[in-house]
Scaffold this motif. Structure first.
Motif, PDB file in Angstrom:
ATOM      1  N   GLY A 146       0.841  -1.186   0.000  1.00 13.76           N
ATOM      2  CA  GLY A 146       0.000   0.000   0.000  1.00 13.76           C
ATOM      3  C   GLY A 146       0.882   1.244   0.000  1.00 13.76           C
ATOM      4  O   GLY A 146       1.791   1.359   0.825  1.00 13.76           O
ATOM      5  N   VAL A 147       0.625   2.146  -0.933  1.00 15.77           N
ATOM      6  CA  VAL A 147       1.346   3.419  -0.992  1.00 15.77           C
ATOM      7  C   VAL A 147       0.321   4.522  -0.764  1.00 15.77           C
ATOM      8  O   VAL A 147      -0.670   4.600  -1.502  1.00 15.77           O
ATOM      9  CB  VAL A 147       2.064   3.620  -2.342  1.00 15.77           C
ATOM     10  N   PHE A 148       0.557   5.376   0.243  1.00 15.70           N
ATOM     11  CA  PHE A 148      -0.489   6.294   0.690  1.00 15.70           C
ATOM     12  C   PHE A 148      -0.034   7.742   0.698  1.00 15.70           C
ATOM     13  O   PHE A 148       1.115   8.061   1.027  1.00 15.70           O
ATOM     14  CB  PHE A 148      -0.947   5.913   2.105  1.00 15.70           C
ATOM     15  N   ASP A 149      -0.968   8.605   0.333  1.00 18.60           N
ATOM     16  CA  ASP A 149      -0.801  10.043   0.479  1.00 18.60           C
ATOM     17  C   ASP A 149      -1.702  10.480   1.633  1.00 18.60           C
ATOM     18  O   ASP A 149      -2.904  10.683   1.456  1.00 18.60           O
ATOM     19  CB  ASP A 149      -1.209  10.758  -0.811  1.00 18.60           C
ATOM     20  N   VAL A 150      -1.114  10.582   2.817  1.00 19.73           N
ATOM     21  CA  VAL A 150      -1.870  10.964   4.014  1.00 19.73           C
ATOM     22  C   VAL A 150      -1.335  12.269   4.599  1.00 19.73           C
ATOM     23  O   VAL A 150      -1.528  12.553   5.779  1.00 19.73           O
ATOM     24  CB  VAL A 150      -1.836   9.842   5.071  1.00 19.73           C
ATOM     25  N   GLY A 151      -0.662  13.069   3.753  1.00 28.80           N
ATOM     26  CA  GLY A 151      -0.063  14.292   4.261  1.00 28.80           C
ATOM     27  C   GLY A 151       1.134  13.971   5.132  1.00 28.80           C
ATOM     28  O   GLY A 151       1.828  12.966   4.949  1.00 28.80           O
ATOM     29  N   ARG A 152       1.397  14.850   6.084  1.00 33.16           N
ATOM     30  CA  ARG A 152       2.520  14.655   7.002  1.00 33.16           C
ATOM     31  C   ARG A 152       2.278  13.455   7.911  1.00 33.16           C
ATOM     32  O   ARG A 152       1.194  13.277   8.466  1.00 33.16           O
ATOM     33  CB  ARG A 152       2.706  15.907   7.856  1.00 33.16           C
ATOM     34  N   VAL A 153       3.280  12.620   8.054  1.00 27.56           N
ATOM     35  CA  VAL A 153       3.228  11.490   8.977  1.00 27.56           C
ATOM     36  C   VAL A 153       3.828  11.950  10.304  1.00 27.56           C
ATOM     37  O   VAL A 153       4.994  12.338  10.362  1.00 27.56           O
ATOM     38  CB  VAL A 153       4.000  10.284   8.422  1.00 27.56           C
ATOM     39  N   ILE A 154       3.036  11.915  11.356  1.00 27.11           N
ATOM     40  CA  ILE A 154       3.506  12.375  12.667  1.00 27.11           C
ATOM     41  C   ILE A 154       4.374  11.317  13.338  1.00 27.11           C
ATOM     42  O   ILE A 154       5.411  11.621  13.923  1.00 27.11           O
ATOM     43  CB  ILE A 154       2.320  12.740  13.573  1.00 27.11           C
ATOM     44  N   ASN A 155       3.950  10.060  13.263  1.00 27.49           N
ATOM     45  CA  ASN A 155       4.721   8.965  13.845  1.00 27.49           C
ATOM     46  C   ASN A 155       4.713   7.817  12.845  1.00 27.49           C
ATOM     47  O   ASN A 155       3.667   7.230  12.560  1.00 27.49           O
ATOM     48  CB  ASN A 155       4.112   8.529  15.178  1.00 27.49           C
ATOM     49  N   ALA A 156       5.880   7.519  12.271  1.00 25.07           N
ATOM     50  CA  ALA A 156       5.950   6.526  11.202  1.00 25.07           C
ATOM     51  C   ALA A 156       5.498   5.147  11.667  1.00 25.07           C
ATOM     52  O   ALA A 156       4.917   4.379  10.896  1.00 25.07           O
ATOM     53  CB  ALA A 156       7.371   6.462  10.648  1.00 25.07           C
ATOM     54  N   LYS A 157       5.745   4.825  12.939  1.00 28.25           N
ATOM     55  CA  LYS A 157       5.383   3.497  13.443  1.00 28.25           C
ATOM     56  C   LYS A 157       3.877   3.372  13.644  1.00 28.25           C
ATOM     57  O   LYS A 157       3.253   2.398  13.205  1.00 28.25           O
ATOM     58  CB  LYS A 157       6.113   3.209  14.755  1.00 28.25           C
ATOM     59  N   HIS A 217       3.950   2.143   2.561  1.00 29.47           N
ATOM     60  CA  HIS A 217       4.819   3.302   2.330  1.00 29.47           C
ATOM     61  C   HIS A 217       3.950   4.552   2.273  1.00 29.47           C
ATOM     62  O   HIS A 217       2.925   4.579   1.601  1.00 29.47           O
ATOM     63  CB  HIS A 217       5.592   3.158   1.022  1.00 29.47           C
ATOM     64  N   CYS A 218       4.373   5.587   2.995  1.00 28.54           N
ATOM     65  CA  CYS A 218       3.685   6.876   2.967  1.00 28.54           C
ATOM     66  C   CYS A 218       4.552   7.896   2.238  1.00 28.54           C
ATOM     67  O   CYS A 218       5.765   7.973   2.474  1.00 28.54           O
ATOM     68  CB  CYS A 218       3.386   7.359   4.383  1.00 28.54           C
ATOM     69  N   LEU A 219       3.945   8.672   1.379  1.00 31.81           N
ATOM     70  CA  LEU A 219       4.684   9.682   0.629  1.00 31.81           C
ATOM     71  C   LEU A 219       5.176  10.796   1.536  1.00 31.81           C
ATOM     72  O   LEU A 219       6.148  11.483   1.212  1.00 31.81           O
ATOM     73  CB  LEU A 219       3.801  10.247  -0.490  1.00 31.81           C
ATOM     74  N   ASP A 220       4.484  11.004   2.657  1.00 29.80           N
ATOM     75  CA  ASP A 220       4.915  11.958   3.686  1.00 29.80           C
ATOM     76  C   ASP A 220       5.141  13.354   3.110  1.00 29.80           C
ATOM     77  O   ASP A 220       6.152  14.001   3.366  1.00 29.80           O
ATOM     78  CB  ASP A 220       6.189  11.464   4.383  1.00 29.80           C
ATOM     79  N   ASP A 221       4.168  13.825   2.348  1.00 31.50           N
ATOM     80  CA  ASP A 221       4.212  15.180   1.799  1.00 31.50           C
ATOM     81  C   ASP A 221       3.111  15.994   2.471  1.00 31.50           C
ATOM     82  O   ASP A 221       1.934  15.647   2.376  1.00 31.50           O
ATOM     83  CB  ASP A 221       3.993  15.155   0.291  1.00 31.50           C
ATOM     84  N   PRO A 222       3.456  17.075   3.174  1.00 24.20           N
ATOM     85  CA  PRO A 222       2.451  17.796   3.968  1.00 24.20           C
ATOM     86  C   PRO A 222       1.377  18.461   3.124  1.00 24.20           C
ATOM     87  O   PRO A 222       1.640  19.002   2.048  1.00 24.20           O
ATOM     88  CB  PRO A 222       3.279  18.854   4.712  1.00 24.20           C
ATOM     89  N   ASP A 223       0.149  18.424   3.620  1.00 21.77           N
ATOM     90  CA  ASP A 223      -0.949  19.199   3.053  1.00 21.77           C
ATOM     91  C   ASP A 223      -0.821  20.620   3.593  1.00 21.77           C
ATOM     92  O   ASP A 223      -0.887  20.833   4.809  1.00 21.77           O
ATOM     93  CB  ASP A 223      -2.289  18.590   3.470  1.00 21.77           C
ATOM     94  N   PRO A 224      -0.628  21.618   2.739  1.00 19.25           N
ATOM     95  CA  PRO A 224      -0.372  22.975   3.240  1.00 19.25           C
ATOM     96  C   PRO A 224      -1.570  23.644   3.891  1.00 19.25           C
ATOM     97  O   PRO A 224      -1.427  24.732   4.454  1.00 19.25           O
ATOM     98  CB  PRO A 224       0.048  23.730   1.972  1.00 19.25           C
ATOM     99  N   THR A 225      -2.736  23.006   3.856  1.00 18.91           N
ATOM    100  CA  THR A 225      -3.942  23.642   4.401  1.00 18.91           C
ATOM    101  C   THR A 225      -4.357  23.079   5.750  1.00 18.91           C
ATOM    102  O   THR A 225      -5.395  23.477   6.281  1.00 18.91           O
ATOM    103  CB  THR A 225      -5.117  23.489   3.417  1.00 18.91           C
ATOM    104  N   THR A 226      -3.586  22.146   6.306  1.00 16.91           N
ATOM    105  CA  THR A 226      -4.000  21.486   7.543  1.00 16.91           C
ATOM    106  C   THR A 226      -2.934  21.658   8.622  1.00 16.91           C
ATOM    107  O   THR A 226      -1.775  21.951   8.313  1.00 16.91           O
ATOM    108  CB  THR A 226      -4.240  19.982   7.313  1.00 16.91           C
TER     109      THR A 226
END
Length: 745
Positions: free
Chosen positions: A630-641, A694-703
């Motif tokens: 699974g590859v996800f766009d969930v914005g910034r990842v706060i805790n990878a674990k 895997h998370c793309l870990d790209d921040p959403d600038p509006t949140t």
């Protein structure tokens, strides 16, 4: 989000946010120190058990409780004939938001579903309560009941929408476009009912002290439980304390107030004793709602190049609870020229359905993503290429901008990591001995909700920081991630931050729902930390006094500008203070205004790409999922674990939906006939492959901090990915879940 916070996100200066840190609640849970709702002892604690109705609709004409009362240790048997009355649910109140049902338990002789509690036995021991409950005999006047979803489907009526959830949408004339489309698919999908099976069954311990009430409850909505109990028992909210520091799993089923909670409180008031009511697994099935069954039609029209000219998605689900957003993903995923969406409902005499991880979207994406895959077969086109040709630049229905959307990147990365290009596109062409091998993909999509959250942050002279918020620790690491955020914002060691959660005496936290708890609380933690730093700047001497918060850095346990600054201990000592505290109050007025403002500008959504490999026994039809990415766009990842754990958990839940889970309801009586984990089959270790996330870990600038939410997106699309892989392996399209042997032989 403020400019300075957005800049911090872009430059990635934070040392704790993003790290795969262990959960702070882990040791307490692993060692048994953590106390759950049924673990709290009080002097004179009594135990309660429910007596369930055995008809689907009717009236109780007689209740024989004599044998039950004769059991040694029985304190009382409460029925509609002798129980204190609860107040009815008030419509349009915040307390009514979490009503599991409108039934006024033990205040009426009416029976609305098989399993509805009609009596409560209170005894000195759990065994005595359960035994006595089994001896209560009820006589009924039975009334006609609607309990067969398939039989009632033709009576479906349009689902009512509301300010948050719409049940219908149109763009152009999709049915006309479908009729003339060069290539089309028109499929019917069926998903069964599902039941909640959290590792901790629902439980409540209730204690009255005069008119003051203390409740230990396994809930994911502390503030709402408090409001609901105040409404039902006629006491001020300030006289009620709800505690839930640990919750053994909550996937929507613990978001509402169900019979067990209400009747534990009622029994405690009636007997004058502290009362614990811990539901059996069967009682959970019979008194707590689950996911509604659905039937869905998805019809797609396309030109020869695969560009969608029509998207039709309609559904029928059960009424009750919150609207089931079955067609939600179809609003946002594909750039179809025309769209027609409708949601319909039928009423059944069963325990009302409720939210269950990604309500609506979990089942809706099964139908939509299976239909897209089938269209790819008709076009002889790679299913990823078909999706990319129809990936919209803006929201297809409203034309609004996406606040964040990286589906192209998710599919591109997943294609490489999974080895998708090695797939032979022909059905049934890949084998490994007796196993037919298939690969499938599907899109994940979920729209998170940001709720009100109030927070206080306290800084002591010793550098210790306490964050207080009525959050819910339902297994997601809620306290851990807020600890990381606060430590970074204040520039203090992680070990010096403590987060208090799970208590209605704390500032009101957000409900743990809609994948919104982390972002909701984070916004208020950020604001409170900013207020705290402003207070400290006002107390500080040169070179800090008078500087704006954006001109200083919080690091090394203090505030610094250039080469100068002072530690927090120095600032507080100089001001003669032993602590400072900042509070942020966020309420429903702010929530509505914020939602309206954001809704006019953006469409928020977490998304992802599922890659699945299955092996199907050519002789027996046995299906085994052998690989998953699974590859996800969930914005910034706060805790990878914790994020990876949440996404994997959602995927496992989706595997259960795809291959084994279903609630079986007797169409004659309305009785759930597989109300146990021995017959309701959730995935076990042998059913689950290695799941790469895997998370793309790209921040959403509006949140806040650029995060979106990970709790629910993981389950969406999973059943479709499995069904699409099975289609590739066998050539057979299974459109009704679960995918069992009989559907492949």
């Amino acid at each position: 989000m403020s400019t300075d916070v957005a800049e911090a996100v872009r430059t990635e200066t934070v040392p704790n946010v993003g790290r795969p840190l262990d959960r702070v609640d882990g040791p307490a849970k692993a060692t048994g120190e953590a106390k759950y709702a049924a673990d709290h002892d009080y002097p004179g604690l009594a135990h309660a058990a429910l007596v369930h109705a055995t008809v689907a609709r009717g009236r109780v004409t007689a209740l024989d409780t004599e044998a039950a009362r004769a059991v040694r240790g029985v304190i009382d048997v409460l029925t509609h004939e002798n129980a204190p009355r609860m107040r009815p649910v008030k419509r349009f109140s915040l307390g009514s938001f979490v009503k599991g049902s409108s039934v006024n338990y033990l205040a009426t002789d009416e029976v609305h579903w098989d399993g509805q509690p009609i009596a409560v036995v209170v005894a000195e021991t759990p065994a005595a309560a359960r035994h006595a409950a089994s001896l209560v005999r009820a006589t009924y006047e039975e009334l006609p009941a609607a309990v067969d979803f398939a039989a009632e489907e033709p009576k479906a009526v349009p689902q009512k929408g509301n300010a948050m959830f719409s049940s219908a949408a149109d763009k152009g004339d999709a049915n006309a476009a479908l009729a003339v489309a060069p290539v089309s698919v028109d499929l019917r999908f069926v998903t069964p009912p599902y039941n909640h099976n959290a590792i901790e069954p629902h439980a409540t311990t209730a204690v009255w002290n005069g008119n003051r009430l203390t409740v230990h409850d396994g809930t994911q909505s502390i503030a709402f439980v408090r409001k609901h109990l105040a409404m039902r028992f006629g006491v001020p909210e300030r006289d009620i304390r709800v505690l839930a520091p640990y919750v053994g799993g909550g996937f929507g089923g613990k978001g509402m107030v169900w019979a067990g909670t209400l009747l534990a409180v009622l029994a405690a008031r009636a007997t004058g004793r502290a009362v614990r009511l811990a539901l059996t697994r069967e009682s959970v099935y019979r008194t707590v709602g689950g996911r509604t069954p659905t039937t869905q039609r998805v019809a797609l029209g396309a030109d020869r190049d695969g560009r969608l000219t029509a998207l039709v998605h309609t559904s029928v689900a059960r009424s009750g609870g919150m609207p089931e957003q079955v067609t939600s993903a179809s609003r946002h995923l594909y750039a179809a020229e025309t769209v027609h969406l409708r949601q319909n409902v039928v009423h059944l005499d069963l325990v009302p359905p409720t939210a269950m991880r990604a309500p609506g979207e979990a089942v809706g994406t099964f139908a939509l993503e299976s239909a897209v895959d089938e269209l790819a077969w008709r076009l002889d086109m790679d299913p990823i290429e078909l999706r990319m040709r129809n990936e919209p630049e803006r929201d297809p229905l409203t034309g609004k901008a996406f606040s964040h959307r990286m589906l192209r990147e998710a599919y591109a990365l997943g294609t490489e990591r999974f080895g998708w290009r090695e797939r032979d596109p022909r059905a049934g062409a890949m084998r490994d001995g007796r196993w037919l091998v298939g690969m499938g993909v599907a899109t994940a999509y979920h729209q998170p909700i940001r709720f009100p959250a109030s927070v206080t942050v306290r800084m002591g002279a010793d550098g210790a920081v306490v964050v207080r918020c009525g959050l819910h620790e339902i297994g997601v690491g809620a306290a851990t991630v807020q600890r990381q955020i606060a430590a970074d914002q204040l520039g203090v060691p992680l070990e010096s931050v403590r987060v208090e959660v799970g208590d209605s005496d704390l500032p009101a936290g957000p409900i743990a729902a809609g994948s919104g708890q982390t972002a909701s609380a984070a916004a208020s933690v950020l604001a409170a930390c900013d207020k705290l730093k402003r207070q400290l700047l006002a107390l500080a001497g040169p070179p800090l006094r008078g500087r704006a918060i954006g001109d200083v850095q919080a690091r090394d346990g203090g505030l610094f500008h250039g080469g100068g600054g002072r530690t927090y201990a120095e600032i507080l000592a100089g001001a003669g203070r032993d602590h400072v505290e900042a509070a942020v109050k966020d309420g429903w007025v702010n929530f509505l205004a914020r939602s309206a403002r954001d809704g006019r500008r953006w469409v928020h959504g977490a998304s992802g790409a599922h890659f699945c490999e299955v092996r199907v026994d050519a002789d027996t039809g046995e299906v085994r999922v052998s690989r998953w990415l699974g590859v996800f766009d969930v914005g910034r990842v706060i805790n990878a674990k914790t994020a990876a754990g949440q996404l994997r958990g959602g995927i496992v839940m989706g595997l259960g939906m795809a291959l084994s889970e279903q609630t079986l309801v007797d169409p004659r009586t309305g009785r759930v006939v597989n109300a146990s984990l021995s017959e309701y089959h959730v995935p076990v270790h042998a059913d689950v492959p290695r799941i790469d996330v895997h998370c793309l870990d790209d921040p959403d600038p509006t949140t806040p901090l650029g995060l979106l939410g990970v709790g629910e997106v993981g389950v969406t699309g999973v059943p479709a990915a499995v069904a699409n892989a099975v289609r590739h392996a066998t050539g057979k399209r299974v459109a009704d879940l679960p995918i069992t042997l009989d559907k492949l032989l």
